[in-house]
Design an enzyme around this catalytic site. Structure first.
Site, PDB file in Angstrom:
ATOM      1  N   ASN A  61      69.139  13.789  94.531  1.00 12.56           N
ATOM      2  CA  ASN A  61      68.131  13.694  93.692  1.00 12.56           C
ATOM      3  C   ASN A  61      68.439  14.655  92.724  1.00 12.56           C
ATOM      4  O   ASN A  61      68.453  15.958  92.522  1.00 12.56           O
ATOM      5  CB  ASN A  61      66.872  13.998  94.444  1.00 12.56           C
ATOM      6  CG  ASN A  61      65.715  14.090  93.654  1.00 12.56           C
ATOM      7  OD1 ASN A  61      65.781  14.472  92.293  1.00 12.56           O
ATOM      8  ND2 ASN A  61      64.442  13.469  94.241  1.00 12.56           N
ATOM      9  N   GLU A  99      72.139   9.347 106.132  1.00  4.20           N
ATOM     10  CA  GLU A  99      70.771   8.591 106.805  1.00  4.20           C
ATOM     11  C   GLU A  99      69.832   9.546 107.463  1.00  4.20           C
ATOM     12  O   GLU A  99      70.393  10.569 108.182  1.00  4.20           O
ATOM     13  CB  GLU A  99      71.226   7.771 107.885  1.00  4.20           C
ATOM     14  CG  GLU A  99      70.711   6.432 107.869  1.00  4.20           C
ATOM     15  CD  GLU A  99      70.997   5.430 108.906  1.00  4.20           C
ATOM     16  OE1 GLU A  99      70.022   4.987 109.870  1.00  4.20           O
ATOM     17  OE2 GLU A  99      72.132   5.499 109.428  1.00  4.20           O
ATOM     18  N   ASP A 135      64.539  18.693 102.533  1.00  2.00           N
ATOM     19  CA  ASP A 135      63.650  17.246 102.797  1.00  2.00           C
ATOM     20  C   ASP A 135      62.244  17.493 102.024  1.00  2.00           C
ATOM     21  O   ASP A 135      61.518  18.762 102.849  1.00  2.00           O
ATOM     22  CB  ASP A 135      63.847  16.954 104.158  1.00  2.00           C
ATOM     23  CG  ASP A 135      63.539  15.502 104.434  1.00  2.00           C
ATOM     24  OD1 ASP A 135      64.146  14.707 103.732  1.00  2.00           O
ATOM     25  OD2 ASP A 135      62.561  15.224 105.200  1.00  2.00           O
ATOM     26  N   PHE A 188      59.010  13.869  88.677  1.00  2.00           N
ATOM     27  CA  PHE A 188      59.384  12.631  89.391  1.00  2.00           C
ATOM     28  C   PHE A 188      58.453  12.287  90.554  1.00  2.00           C
ATOM     29  O   PHE A 188      57.416  12.993  90.593  1.00  2.00           O
ATOM     30  CB  PHE A 188      60.660  12.685  89.888  1.00  2.00           C
ATOM     31  CG  PHE A 188      60.782  13.851  91.126  1.00  2.00           C
ATOM     32  CD1 PHE A 188      61.001  15.318  90.737  1.00  2.00           C
ATOM     33  CD2 PHE A 188      61.157  13.423  92.347  1.00  2.00           C
ATOM     34  CE1 PHE A 188      61.247  16.065  91.817  1.00  2.00           C
ATOM     35  CE2 PHE A 188      61.353  14.368  93.394  1.00  2.00           C
ATOM     36  CZ  PHE A 188      61.284  15.726  93.340  1.00  2.00           C
ATOM     37  N   GLY A 189      58.724  11.258  91.127  1.00  2.71           N
ATOM     38  CA  GLY A 189      58.170  10.942  92.192  1.00  2.71           C
ATOM     39  C   GLY A 189      56.607  10.939  92.209  1.00  2.71           C
ATOM     40  O   GLY A 189      55.959  10.113  91.307  1.00  2.71           O
ATOM     41  N   TYR A 190      55.908  11.535  93.038  1.00  5.89           N
ATOM     42  CA  TYR A 190      54.323  11.662  92.844  1.00  5.89           C
ATOM     43  C   TYR A 190      53.702  12.552  91.990  1.00  5.89           C
ATOM     44  O   TYR A 190      52.542  12.606  92.166  1.00  5.89           O
ATOM     45  CB  TYR A 190      53.814  11.623  94.330  1.00  5.89           C
ATOM     46  CG  TYR A 190      54.238  10.847  95.393  1.00  5.89           C
ATOM     47  CD1 TYR A 190      53.723   9.573  95.542  1.00  5.89           C
ATOM     48  CD2 TYR A 190      55.672  10.995  96.135  1.00  5.89           C
ATOM     49  CE1 TYR A 190      54.154   8.594  96.512  1.00  5.89           C
ATOM     50  CE2 TYR A 190      56.173  10.014  97.079  1.00  5.89           C
ATOM     51  CZ  TYR A 190      55.348   8.886  97.151  1.00  5.89           C
ATOM     52  OH  TYR A 190      55.894   7.835  98.110  1.00  5.89           O
ATOM     53  N   ASP A 191      54.357  13.333  91.382  1.00  5.58           N
ATOM     54  CA  ASP A 191      54.180  14.069  90.115  1.00  5.58           C
ATOM     55  C   ASP A 191      52.823  13.704  89.345  1.00  5.58           C
ATOM     56  O   ASP A 191      51.583  14.510  89.252  1.00  5.58           O
ATOM     57  CB  ASP A 191      55.181  14.759  89.387  1.00  5.58           C
ATOM     58  CG  ASP A 191      56.112  16.058  90.060  1.00  5.58           C
ATOM     59  OD1 ASP A 191      55.490  16.298  91.135  1.00  5.58           O
ATOM     60  OD2 ASP A 191      57.096  16.181  89.661  1.00  5.58           O
ATOM     61  N   LYS A 245      56.253  24.140  86.813  1.00  2.00           N
ATOM     62  CA  LYS A 245      56.205  23.496  88.057  1.00  2.00           C
ATOM     63  C   LYS A 245      57.069  24.299  89.029  1.00  2.00           C
ATOM     64  O   LYS A 245      56.778  24.586  90.175  1.00  2.00           O
ATOM     65  CB  LYS A 245      56.922  22.045  87.894  1.00  2.00           C
ATOM     66  CG  LYS A 245      56.887  21.490  89.406  1.00  2.00           C
ATOM     67  CD  LYS A 245      57.561  20.048  89.491  1.00  2.00           C
ATOM     68  CE  LYS A 245      57.547  19.593  90.757  1.00  2.00           C
ATOM     69  NZ  LYS A 245      58.351  18.388  90.849  1.00  2.00           N
TER      70      LYS A 245
HETATM   71  P1  ITT Z   1      67.818  13.655  98.734  1.00  3.80           P
HETATM   72  O1  ITT Z   1      67.446  12.967 100.109  1.00  3.80           O
HETATM   73  O2  ITT Z   1      69.116  13.124  98.582  1.00  3.80           O
HETATM   74  O3  ITT Z   1      67.577  15.284  98.427  1.00  3.80           O
HETATM   75  P2  ITT Z   1      65.481  11.955  97.986  1.00  3.80           P
HETATM   76  O4  ITT Z   1      64.508  12.003  96.857  1.00  3.80           O
HETATM   77  O5  ITT Z   1      65.690  10.947  99.060  1.00  3.80           O
HETATM   78  O6  ITT Z   1      66.625  13.037  97.659  1.00  3.80           O
HETATM   79  P3  ITT Z   1      63.665  13.240 100.294  1.00  3.80           P
HETATM   80  O7  ITT Z   1      64.223  12.290 101.088  1.00  3.80           O
HETATM   81  O8  ITT Z   1      63.385  14.777 100.551  1.00  3.80           O
HETATM   82  O9  ITT Z   1      64.773  13.221  98.717  1.00  3.80           O
HETATM   83  O10 ITT Z   1      62.603  12.463  99.888  1.00  3.80           O
HETATM   84  C1  ITT Z   1      61.328  13.395  98.902  1.00  3.80           C
HETATM   85  C2  ITT Z   1      60.653  12.391  98.391  1.00  3.80           C
HETATM   86  O11 ITT Z   1      59.239  13.023  98.162  1.00  3.80           O
HETATM   87  C3  ITT Z   1      60.827  12.277  96.703  1.00  3.80           C
HETATM   88  O12 ITT Z   1      61.774  11.136  96.409  1.00  3.80           O
HETATM   89  C4  ITT Z   1      59.610  11.829  96.139  1.00  3.80           C
HETATM   90  O13 ITT Z   1      59.253  10.743  96.100  1.00  3.80           O
HETATM   91  C5  ITT Z   1      58.784  13.062  97.079  1.00  3.80           C
HETATM   92  N1  ITT Z   1      58.700  14.527  96.461  1.00  3.80           N
HETATM   93  C6  ITT Z   1      59.366  15.396  96.962  1.00  3.80           C
HETATM   94  N2  ITT Z   1      59.215  16.468  95.988  1.00  3.80           N
HETATM   95  C7  ITT Z   1      58.488  16.089  95.056  1.00  3.80           C
HETATM   96  C8  ITT Z   1      58.089  16.533  93.628  1.00  3.80           C
HETATM   97  O14 ITT Z   1      58.341  17.625  93.349  1.00  3.80           O
HETATM   98  N3  ITT Z   1      57.484  16.017  92.868  1.00  3.80           N
HETATM   99  C9  ITT Z   1      57.106  14.528  93.167  1.00  3.80           C
HETATM  100  N4  ITT Z   1      57.653  13.997  94.328  1.00  3.80           N
HETATM  101  C10 ITT Z   1      58.358  14.692  95.158  1.00  3.80           C
END
Ligand code: ITT
Length: 198
Positions: free
Chosen positions: A9, A38, A67, A149-152, A172
């Site tokens: 990521n 995995e 994680d 990213f993600g749920y931010d 952040k």
């Molecule tokens: P890696 O396993 O390769 O590190 P990943 O994105 O798959 O990358 P995770 O398995 O730890 O990472 O999943 C974390 C998910 O949780 C991530 O994809 C986001 O959807 C969410 N997440 C984690 N930290 C976040 C953040 O700071 N802001 C927003 N969403 C977050």
């Protein structure tokens, strides 16, 4: 000193490199590792150790792995360790946020937390340790903000009166769950690696 962050990521790599700025942080791309690891663990800690351990087993370097995920009270902790895959493999942030918003249409208790476990594995010193960071907030009713990213975009931090996606990267990085876990990693590194020159 060099450290590898076992993550695909790019946002995480940038965040960690900015926070651990006293070390050279290498990404999986930098070391030429492209395979997916995995995540078969049942907890953040198990998955973080799995990711760090897999990479540390392949190269003789200090490895960090994160994680992390979002835990929502009224959804009994979901999406939790399934945060990345909650809306299917490769889902965009819009897909992730919209899935949560739909599930929470009727919810009055909107409290949630971002949770991070960082694992540090050093095959040379036989170290395998985890560090935890949490940031509490509220899930708002629509996406707000363009950063992160993600749920931010749906995660509102009351003390800042903004969503995580409305914060600059620097803002952040001073309060995130990853920052809080990394603060402890920093202290541990300073105590255990002071004077080392790897
Ligand atoms: P890696 O396993 O390769 O590190 P990943 O994105 O798959 O990358 P995770 O398995 O730890 O990472 O999943 C974390 C998910 O949780 C991530 O994809 C986001 O959807 C969410 N997440 C984690 N930290 C976040 C953040 O700071 N802001 C927003 N969403 C977050």
């Amino acid at each position: 000193m060099e450290i590898v962050l076992a993550s695909h990521n790019a946002h995480k790599v940038r965040e960690v490199a900015a926070i651990l700025n006293f070390w050279k942080v290498l990404s999986l791309k930098d070391i030429g590792y492209s395979a997916e690891i995995e995540e078969t663990g049942k907890t953040f800690a198990q998955n973080a150790l799995l990711k760090a351990g897999t990479i540390a087993g392949a190269i003789n370097k200090i490895v960090l792995a994160d994680d992390s995920g979002l835990e929502i009270k009224c959804l009994h902790g979901a999406p939790g360790i399934y945060s990345a895959r909650y809306a299917g493999v490769g889902a965009t942030k819009e897909m992730l946020c919209n899935k949560v918003l739909k599930e929470m249409e009727q919810a009055t208790d909107r409290s949630a937390q971002f949770h991070c476990v960082m694992a540090l594995v050093d095959p040379l010193k036989n170290i395998s340790k985890t560090f935890e960071g949490i940031v509490k907030g509220q899930i708002i009713h629509e996406m707000k903000g363009q950063n992160g990213f993600g749920y931010d975009p749906i995660f509102f931090v009351p003390s800042k009166n903004k969503t995580m996606a409305e914060m600059s990267e620097q803002e952040k990085n001073l309060l995130s769950h990853r920052f809080r876990a990394l603060e402890q990693v920093k202290i541990y590194i300073q105590e255990h690696y002071l004077g080392d020159d790897k």
